[in-house]
Design an enzyme around this catalytic site. Sequence first.
Site, mmCIF file in Angstrom:
data_model
loop_
_atom_site.group_PDB
_atom_site.id
_atom_site.type_symbol
_atom_site.label_atom_id
_atom_site.label_comp_id
_atom_site.label_asym_id
_atom_site.label_seq_id
_atom_site.Cartn_x
_atom_site.Cartn_y
_atom_site.Cartn_z
ATOM 1 N N ARG A 5 0.892 -0.578 5.104
ATOM 2 C CA ARG A 5 0.951 -0.209 3.444
ATOM 3 C C ARG A 5 1.932 -0.186 3.072
ATOM 4 N NH1 ARG A 5 2.312 3.382 -0.316
ATOM 5 N NH2 ARG A 5 2.324 4.912 1.268
ATOM 6 N N HIS A 30 12.128 7.811 2.227
ATOM 7 C CA HIS A 30 12.764 6.163 2.457
ATOM 8 C C HIS A 30 14.391 6.482 2.590
ATOM 9 C CE1 HIS A 30 9.206 4.066 0.692
ATOM 10 N NE2 HIS A 30 8.905 5.377 0.626
ATOM 11 N N CYS A 58 8.510 1.017 -2.778
ATOM 12 C CA CYS A 58 7.310 0.877 -3.729
ATOM 13 C C CYS A 58 7.741 0.129 -5.059
ATOM 14 C CB CYS A 58 7.347 2.566 -4.509
ATOM 15 S SG CYS A 58 6.118 2.645 -5.671
ATOM 16 N N ASN A 104 11.115 2.451 3.956
ATOM 17 C CA ASN A 104 10.976 3.868 4.640
ATOM 18 C C ASN A 104 11.789 3.778 6.092
ATOM 19 O OD1 ASN A 104 8.065 2.894 3.670
ATOM 20 N ND2 ASN A 104 7.746 5.051 3.779
HETATM 21 P P1 HMG Z 1 -4.958 0.616 -14.958
HETATM 22 O O1 HMG Z 1 -4.407 -0.754 -15.494
HETATM 23 O O2 HMG Z 1 -4.588 1.883 -15.959
HETATM 24 O O3 HMG Z 1 -6.280 1.027 -14.748
HETATM 25 O O4 HMG Z 1 -4.433 1.073 -13.566
HETATM 26 P P2 HMG Z 1 -7.685 0.908 -15.513
HETATM 27 O O5 HMG Z 1 -8.825 1.770 -15.022
HETATM 28 O O6 HMG Z 1 -7.550 0.528 -16.952
HETATM 29 O O7 HMG Z 1 -8.236 -0.605 -14.807
HETATM 30 C C1 HMG Z 1 -7.536 -1.823 -14.956
HETATM 31 C C2 HMG Z 1 -8.173 -2.801 -13.995
HETATM 32 O O8 HMG Z 1 -7.974 -2.546 -12.617
HETATM 33 C C3 HMG Z 1 -9.716 -3.200 -14.268
HETATM 34 O O9 HMG Z 1 -10.397 -4.372 -13.903
HETATM 35 C C4 HMG Z 1 -10.190 -2.285 -13.156
HETATM 36 O O10 HMG Z 1 -11.577 -2.577 -12.642
HETATM 37 C C5 HMG Z 1 -9.024 -2.241 -12.008
HETATM 38 P P3 HMG Z 1 -10.081 -5.513 -15.012
HETATM 39 O O11 HMG Z 1 -11.334 -5.037 -15.780
HETATM 40 O O12 HMG Z 1 -8.779 -5.726 -15.704
HETATM 41 O O13 HMG Z 1 -10.531 -6.495 -14.202
HETATM 42 N N1 HMG Z 1 -9.261 -1.162 -11.127
HETATM 43 C C6 HMG Z 1 -9.123 -1.511 -9.695
HETATM 44 N N2 HMG Z 1 -9.091 -2.680 -8.940
HETATM 45 C C7 HMG Z 1 -9.061 -2.339 -7.526
HETATM 46 N N3 HMG Z 1 -9.060 -1.234 -6.956
HETATM 47 C C8 HMG Z 1 -9.126 -0.022 -7.648
HETATM 48 C C9 HMG Z 1 -9.172 -0.320 -9.034
HETATM 49 N N4 HMG Z 1 -9.089 0.643 -10.310
HETATM 50 C C10 HMG Z 1 -9.128 0.151 -11.300
HETATM 51 N N5 HMG Z 1 -9.028 1.245 -7.325
HETATM 52 C C11 HMG Z 1 -4.435 1.910 -11.407
HETATM 53 C C12 HMG Z 1 -4.532 2.061 -13.044
HETATM 54 C C13 HMG Z 1 -4.629 3.039 -10.497
HETATM 55 C C14 HMG Z 1 -5.869 1.156 -10.905
HETATM 56 C C15 HMG Z 1 -3.405 1.177 -11.110
HETATM 57 O O14 HMG Z 1 -2.080 1.482 -11.687
HETATM 58 C C16 HMG Z 1 -2.798 0.919 -9.632
HETATM 59 O O15 HMG Z 1 -3.755 0.180 -8.879
HETATM 60 N N6 HMG Z 1 -1.882 1.609 -9.150
HETATM 61 C C17 HMG Z 1 -1.381 1.247 -7.844
HETATM 62 C C18 HMG Z 1 -0.007 1.567 -7.709
HETATM 63 C C19 HMG Z 1 0.435 1.338 -6.075
HETATM 64 O O16 HMG Z 1 -0.456 1.018 -5.311
HETATM 65 N N7 HMG Z 1 1.680 1.821 -6.106
HETATM 66 C C20 HMG Z 1 2.439 2.074 -4.650
HETATM 67 C C21 HMG Z 1 1.763 3.144 -3.729
HETATM 68 S S1 HMG Z 1 2.429 4.764 -4.187
HETATM 69 C C22 HMG Z 1 3.848 4.807 -3.093
HETATM 70 O O17 HMG Z 1 4.082 3.739 -2.795
HETATM 71 C C23 HMG Z 1 4.458 6.061 -2.770
HETATM 72 C C24 HMG Z 1 4.072 6.708 -1.499
HETATM 73 O O18 HMG Z 1 4.627 5.840 -0.434
HETATM 74 C C25 HMG Z 1 4.998 8.155 -1.208
HETATM 75 C C26 HMG Z 1 6.272 7.944 -1.755
HETATM 76 O O19 HMG Z 1 7.233 7.048 -1.145
HETATM 77 O O20 HMG Z 1 6.912 8.585 -2.628
HETATM 78 C C27 HMG Z 1 2.509 6.856 -1.415
HETATM 79 MG MG MG Z 2 6.659 5.596 0.308
#
Ligand code: HMG
Ligand code: MG
Length: 300
Positions: A15, A209, A240, A249
Amino acid sequence: MDTSNFVRIVEVGARDGLQNEKTLLPPDVKIALIDRLSSTGLKTIEATSFVSARWVPQLADAEEVFRNIRKVPGVSYPVLVPNEQGYRAARAAGAEEVSVFTAASEAFNRANINATIADSLVRFQPVLDSAKADGVKVRGYVSTVLGCPYQGDVPVADVVSVAKRLHEMGCYEISLGDTIGVGTPAKARAMLHAVSQEVPMHAISVHFHDTYGQALANILACLEEGVRVVDSAVSGTGGCPYAKGATGNVASEDVVYMLHGMGMQTGVNLDLLVATGAWLAAQLNKPTASRVTKARTASA
Ligand code: HMG
Ligand code: MG
């Protein structure tokens, strides 16, 4: 203080490791990666994210990957969900454990999930309610615990309050993420100590990381403070997409090597992990970031 000898590794390579890779890997390679990881003795293998494909294109195949991995009894396969939509999709694909994710800094949260910290917690409540009713375990991530790419320093009090809130809401484990890898051991230890005053140490994981090469040193400091769960990614992949410049990581192979060298147990077969890391690096067509895998494969 936990003086036990066992450290649970939370393998996040499939992931966190892959989400930032520009070259899209086909689902069968991701499935093969997770299946290989399942045979190493790891007990927790984060499989994918049910997030917007527009935001994280690499993981657009979450459903196909999750449905087709071999689920080894006794191994958990958590998946990231940012909201109810993600939770429903994850459950439909068969997920039994999910992770919600927010941050200790407002600016990072806005860039990563387009929400304030408070709004993200509001979004998580229905996920936690459904998960409770469904008997699904929920992990909670707090990002930017030792620094933010936009805000710079992050007050420890902000980390403590978000971690505490996620735990109160029902997350069984809180992963404290140094998203951009800027932390150093004394800071990491002090941050962990502060969080452990509000969240029991057995419910905390550390997630480093390795951008500045401090990850193993930070993990050691946190082990001394009592943590016994460590997130890491095979081959040291990762980063990220919303934390520019942050590298992978800490490599799982390097963490396992260090722990075994200290006489601690992980249940992980290092040889199989190294073989998996070398295989993944070949799939990605880039050198491994694991020092152990580099050393072992160079002398093989
Ligand atoms: P948004 O654009 O604000 O959301 O995104 P929205 O509610 O306005 O929806 C926009 C579109 O996204 C819509 O589709 C929704 O259906 C769709 P459209 O009508 O435009 O076709 N949508 C989804 N599609 C699939 N799955 C869903 C979903 N929700 C809405 N669950 C949202 C908000 C949260 C969806 C977006 O910002 C997002 O997906 N962000 C993910 C970011 C991410 O994954 N980042 C990396 C992980 S975090 C990380 O790496 C840190 C970590 O490792 C720890 C560390 O290292 O610190 C965990
Ligand atoms: Mg991370």
